[in-house]
Design a protein around this motif. Sequence first.
Motif, PDB file in Angstrom:
ATOM      1  N   ASP A   1       0.663  -1.135  -0.155  1.00  0.00           N
ATOM      2  CA  ASP A   1       0.067  -0.120   0.036  1.00  0.00           C
ATOM      3  C   ASP A   1       0.847   1.329  -0.008  1.00  0.00           C
ATOM      4  O   ASP A   1       0.299   2.403   0.430  1.00  0.00           O
ATOM      5  CB  ASP A   1      -1.025  -0.010   1.163  1.00  0.00           C
ATOM      6  N   GLY A   2       2.145   1.305  -0.327  1.00  0.00           N
ATOM      7  CA  GLY A   2       2.779   2.329  -0.460  1.00  0.00           C
ATOM      8  C   GLY A   2       4.053   2.614   0.355  1.00  0.00           C
ATOM      9  O   GLY A   2       4.579   3.610   0.223  1.00  0.00           O
ATOM     10  N   VAL A   3       4.154   2.008   1.411  1.00  0.00           N
ATOM     11  CA  VAL A   3       5.220   2.227   2.469  1.00  0.00           C
ATOM     12  C   VAL A   3       6.564   1.849   1.777  1.00  0.00           C
ATOM     13  O   VAL A   3       6.696   0.680   1.487  1.00  0.00           O
ATOM     14  CB  VAL A   3       4.825   1.692   3.684  1.00  0.00           C
ATOM     15  N   ALA A   4       7.407   2.659   1.853  1.00  0.00           N
ATOM     16  CA  ALA A   4       8.786   2.260   1.277  1.00  0.00           C
ATOM     17  C   ALA A   4      10.031   2.860   1.807  1.00  0.00           C
ATOM     18  O   ALA A   4      10.050   3.955   2.814  1.00  0.00           O
ATOM     19  CB  ALA A   4       8.761   2.968  -0.370  1.00  0.00           C
ATOM     20  N   ILE A   5      11.112   2.662   1.361  1.00  0.00           N
ATOM     21  CA  ILE A   5      12.639   3.086   1.789  1.00  0.00           C
ATOM     22  C   ILE A   5      12.807   3.860   0.321  1.00  0.00           C
ATOM     23  O   ILE A   5      12.818   3.147  -0.819  1.00  0.00           O
ATOM     24  CB  ILE A   5      13.374   2.236   2.169  1.00  0.00           C
ATOM     25  N   HIS A   6      13.312   5.090   0.654  1.00  0.00           N
ATOM     26  CA  HIS A   6      13.705   6.122  -0.737  1.00  0.00           C
ATOM     27  C   HIS A   6      14.484   7.046  -0.220  1.00  0.00           C
ATOM     28  O   HIS A   6      14.818   7.318   0.639  1.00  0.00           O
ATOM     29  CB  HIS A   6      12.373   6.525  -1.452  1.00  0.00           C
ATOM     30  N   GLY A   7      15.179   7.508  -1.381  1.00  0.00           N
ATOM     31  CA  GLY A   7      16.135   8.578  -1.105  1.00  0.00           C
ATOM     32  C   GLY A   7      15.412   9.697  -1.126  1.00  0.00           C
ATOM     33  O   GLY A   7      14.217   9.999  -1.640  1.00  0.00           O
ATOM     34  N   SER A   8      15.779  10.683  -0.085  1.00  0.00           N
ATOM     35  CA  SER A   8      15.095  11.983   0.506  1.00  0.00           C
ATOM     36  C   SER A   8      15.846  12.885   0.873  1.00  0.00           C
ATOM     37  O   SER A   8      17.206  12.666   1.051  1.00  0.00           O
ATOM     38  CB  SER A   8      13.973  11.201   1.488  1.00  0.00           C
ATOM     39  N   ASP A   9      15.532  14.219   0.917  1.00  0.00           N
ATOM     40  CA  ASP A   9      16.258  15.260   1.402  1.00  0.00           C
ATOM     41  C   ASP A   9      16.097  15.208   3.024  1.00  0.00           C
ATOM     42  O   ASP A   9      15.195  15.675   3.519  1.00  0.00           O
ATOM     43  CB  ASP A   9      15.899  16.543   1.059  1.00  0.00           C
TER      44      ASP A   9
END
Length: 71
Positions: free
Chosen positions: A13-21
């Motif tokens: 349902d959309g929870v993720a690890i991702h690159g971020s500021d």
Amino acid sequence: DAPMPYTLRLTGDGVAIHGSDVRWGAATHGCVGVPKEFAARLFDQARIGDVVTIVRTSPPRAETVCLHSVE
């Protein structure tokens, strides 16, 4: 509609690890945001089905999930 480079989905349902500021006050709206350089390295190493354990330092607790493919 924000960019999410090197996204690794943890749930369907959309929870993720991702690159971020990663900085004080920046939100990921439920995801785990990590520095973009680290996200790129993690993305390169992770495979669908890898077990991911998310832990806190206080109080001790762990939740385990597997990486999901995008369908």
